[in-house]
Design a protein around this motif. Structure first.
Motif, PDB file in Angstrom:
ATOM      1  N   PRO A 117      42.461  58.724  43.935  1.00 46.96           N
ATOM      2  CA  PRO A 117      41.591  57.859  44.745  1.00 46.96           C
ATOM      3  C   PRO A 117      40.386  57.342  43.980  1.00 46.96           C
ATOM      4  N   LEU A 175      37.895  63.082  42.950  1.00 48.38           N
ATOM      5  CA  LEU A 175      38.039  64.312  43.745  1.00 48.38           C
ATOM      6  C   LEU A 175      37.910  65.546  42.859  1.00 48.38           C
ATOM      7  N   TRP A 212      35.436  64.525  51.753  1.00 47.68           N
ATOM      8  CA  TRP A 212      36.495  63.568  52.051  1.00 47.68           C
ATOM      9  C   TRP A 212      36.883  62.760  50.818  1.00 47.68           C
ATOM     10  N   GLY A 213      38.101  62.250  50.866  1.00 49.95           N
ATOM     11  CA  GLY A 213      38.590  61.391  49.791  1.00 49.95           C
ATOM     12  C   GLY A 213      40.090  61.504  49.661  1.00 49.95           C
ATOM     13  N   GLY A 214      40.729  60.403  49.250  1.00 45.16           N
ATOM     14  CA  GLY A 214      42.169  60.432  49.045  1.00 45.16           C
ATOM     15  C   GLY A 214      42.918  60.506  50.361  1.00 45.16           C
ATOM     16  N   TYR A 215      44.076  61.112  50.302  1.00 48.06           N
ATOM     17  CA  TYR A 215      45.015  61.090  51.423  1.00 48.06           C
ATOM     18  C   TYR A 215      45.031  62.446  52.127  1.00 48.06           C
TER      19      TYR A 215
END
Lengths: 460, 460
Positions: free
Chosen positions: A321, A228, A308-311
């Motif tokens: 991530p 990220l 997008w990515g991770g939480y």
């Protein structure tokens, strides 16, 4: 006169035309989402059946993958020119749903004379005007004064390959003297326009991968590159602080604005402050050295379209991530090409990607920009008269920031420039929530389209 | 001897302990997700009921908001010291589910002697070892040789406020001579460790907003700032190319590594190449000038934990989104504080946020780093003997990159240093998919915890 019978027919059938538009909008033909494949086909069948009801020979052209093309023709005017009408029956995904003021983007709502639904302006409402114009001739007069072909595709919003395949394999079936598309906007309310220039598009998806699994940011933070953080670094490198695209070589092929264009644009009534206030942004922002209209219409741009990515759920999650993803795209101007831009982006990524991660870049959609010769073009003169007849005001000549790849394809495969007669408004929220289309403009557009047929018949 | 009866009890009840662990793991006590509030309470009740079955006076401490604390005490050793056992019954969200090798992260799977489930190592499996150690004394011997208190919370993964409220309001109920937590890892397989230092945490959510609606990237691209481009620029500014955090003043409060620590860490068997290969990254990456262990354990870090905005579904969507969001966090070392870091981040954002968007920053979780005095500490010596008894190997002294805010709270409110006896492994995937815990280490941990009770009784 025939045109009077056409106008009378249009006046009489307004309510039914609106009901038909609603029926078409109720079909969630989201070409990007496989879950809607059957709906997308239903929209194609709707168009085909409407054409057939007019006596137009219409069929679905099928392909091994993707969505069918509706092709129709009515060639009963020997010796007269042929007009190709292009439109698309597919729509953008409606997501996110939460910002919509109506529960279902596919159940149209009429408010203050505007119809709200996904696809209202892009392109179902605009495209339908040409079908209803043909209907007025065929039902009101009994015949069309020119030959007309309909090419209504279902992959415009996903940059699908079927349209180009059809154009490549069957240029004979599509041969024509003029082409018309209504998939753009007027200059403003009460000010119709003919669009003589469109931007191209180069759309990419970037995936950045780190470790082979999601990691705890405490246990592994500082020891490995975070995808990220890395994707943020990569995306930040695409533009400089002055809003200029920072990819080496990106501006090499950019054709500068001509002096007459800058003068024309400057003459148009456009309030930067009103534009800013209407969008509720603290300030407009773009490439230094250009006005907002010049940036929108005639300078290349770069936007991240998804990240997008991770939480992203509620509360904190201390994850490092394994993967980050982004969709980003460039709007191109003459004489840039998506192929060359892809090459430049690839070279740039190789330079700026931080160590410790792997990445992959996929080109998802591409089209060059187009400019239509406006001055001294009899088809453009005919279109200006038709638009004035439909809207009661002469149109202005403008360019557009959007991309309509088919305009380039029609030029390349059929050798014909396209008339871009847009009935929409800039605040129609195409691609966003609460997409709308003015019903008054819907009917004006039908009338203009009907008059275009008469004006083109008069040229020959 | 009593300790022999304890060891015999442990040997006899291994299968039942494993079944109990499975039952606890089946409860999806995801504290971050309101949909799981009832499950989270069920996990608290499970712990309370297990304590009660041992004859420990246990209850749920309720709060106006959030999740209850399980508090239990067995104070039948007058004149003997009191040990406070801390643990947490809540777990991280299991999402994303797709990378898990099992259909349900809350239905434990045992493979190769390891139990796979969300919460297996963090912290249900490790926490349960202390309950089972107490059980061995109470059921195997009939009494505990010291006083024991249990403080098992349900908001560790969300940085909830209830624990600190309880510590602030009832330091008397929690007063103790020693505290122990098993929520960390061993140095490696076969090499247990006692953790004497933990990083702190400062966790933020950043929202960047542009226009009042999603826009078409063709029509509006180049004319307004894109929140996704802007958030990439902001996040990219947090670190420089050398992996150093680029926020002015960030390192001012960082206590340098001591020479003896660098020497100790360098002596530990650690293969950077094996670490890299095991994670399958092209290269390790972190702050220049430090080894991987130094970066992991004793240097502050910055990671983006989540990133979202725009369109992430299949196919292209040419949207210029109205909003971008990110979760990002810093792991802190002595003598940094989350308050000061928040202040520095706010000042930095005001400098680097590009024009044309608004942003808001929310601090979601914060804790200072802690260092426990290890040398000459009789409790640490007792713990080393206990761990050697449980694991058959003397432990090494290490630091950890993770944060356990309660360690700081226990020091502040109760004046006690905490023994960090970790039974996990670094590849246990806590916070990620396929979280696991070695069942052998589960039983070794129970034995070490039972021996700790004996060793602490021997000090006094």
């Amino acid at each position: 006169m025939a045109i009077d019978r056409v106008d009378a027919y249009l006046a009489e059938h307004r309510p039914r035309f609106e009901e038909q538009l609603k029926d078409l909008l109720r079909i969630p033909s989201v070409s990007a989402q496989p879950a809607h494949d059957a709906d997308t086909r239903r929209a194609a069948e709707f168009i085909r059946d409407d054409l057939r009801s007019l006596g137009v020979a219409a069929e679905l052209i099928e392909f091994p993958k993707g969505h069918p093309i509706v092709f129709g023709e009515k060639l009963d005017a020997p010796g007269k020119p042929t007009l190709l009408v292009y439109g698309h029956y597919d729509v953008q995904p409606p997501e996110p749903l939460e910002p919509w003021d109506q529960p279902d983007p596919f159940e149209p709502v009429v408010r203050d004379g505007k119809i709200y639904a996904r696809g209202a302006t892009d392109d179902k409402g605009q495209m339908l005007t040409h079908l209803k114009a043909a209907e007025a001739w065929l039902k009101g007069v009994g015949r069309l004064p020119i030959n007309v072909k309909f090419l209504i595709e279902g992959e415009e919003e996903v940059g699908g390959a079927n349209l180009e395949a059809f154009l490549t394999e069957h240029p004979d079936r599509l041969s024509c003297d003029y082409a018309v598309i209504s998939d753009t906007s007027q200059f403003g309310p009460g000010q119709p326009a003919i669009t003589y220039g469109l931007k191209g598009l180069a759309y990419f998806e970037l995936i950045v991968e780190g470790a082979n699994r999601d990691l705890h940011s405490g246990t592994f933070g500082g020891a490995v590159q975070n995808p990220l953080n890395a994707i943020a670094t990569i995306l930040a490198s695409l533009k400089d602080d002055a809003g200029r695209i920072a990819i080496p070589g990106f501006y090499d092929d950019v054709r500068p604005l001509e002096d007459w264009e800058r003068a024309e644009f400057a003459r148009l009534p456009f309030s930067e402050e009103q534009f800013r206030a209407e969008l509720d942004v603290p300030a407009v922002f773009g490439e230094a050295g250009y006005t907002t209209l010049e940036r929108k219409w005639a300078r290349p741009t770069c936007d991240v379209n998804g990240l997008w990515g991770g939480y992203s759920g509620p509360g904190p999650k201390t994850v490092l991530p394994r993967l980050a993803g982004a969709k980003f795209s460039f709007r191109l101007v003459p004489d840039q090409t998506p192929e060359r831009v892809k090459h430049l982006v690839e070279a740039h990524l190789a330079t700026v990607c931080p160590p410790g991660v792997r990445y992959s870049l996929t080109a998802m959609q591409g089209a060059p920009a187009v400019i239509v010769e406006a001055k001294g073009n009899p088809a453009v003169s005919a279109a200006m008269k038709a638009v004035e007849a439909g809207f009661g005001t002469p149109p202005v000549l403008i360019r557009e920031g959007g991309s309509i790849p088919v305009v380039g394809l029609i030029k390349r495969h059929l050798g014909v420039d396209t008339l871009l007669l847009g009935w929409g408004q800039n605040d129609d929220n195409l691609h966003g929530p609460n997409e709308k289309f003015s019903l008054a403009d819907f009917h004006r557009g039908i009338k203009a389209a009907a008059h275009l047929i008469a004006e083109l018949a008069a040229i020959s």
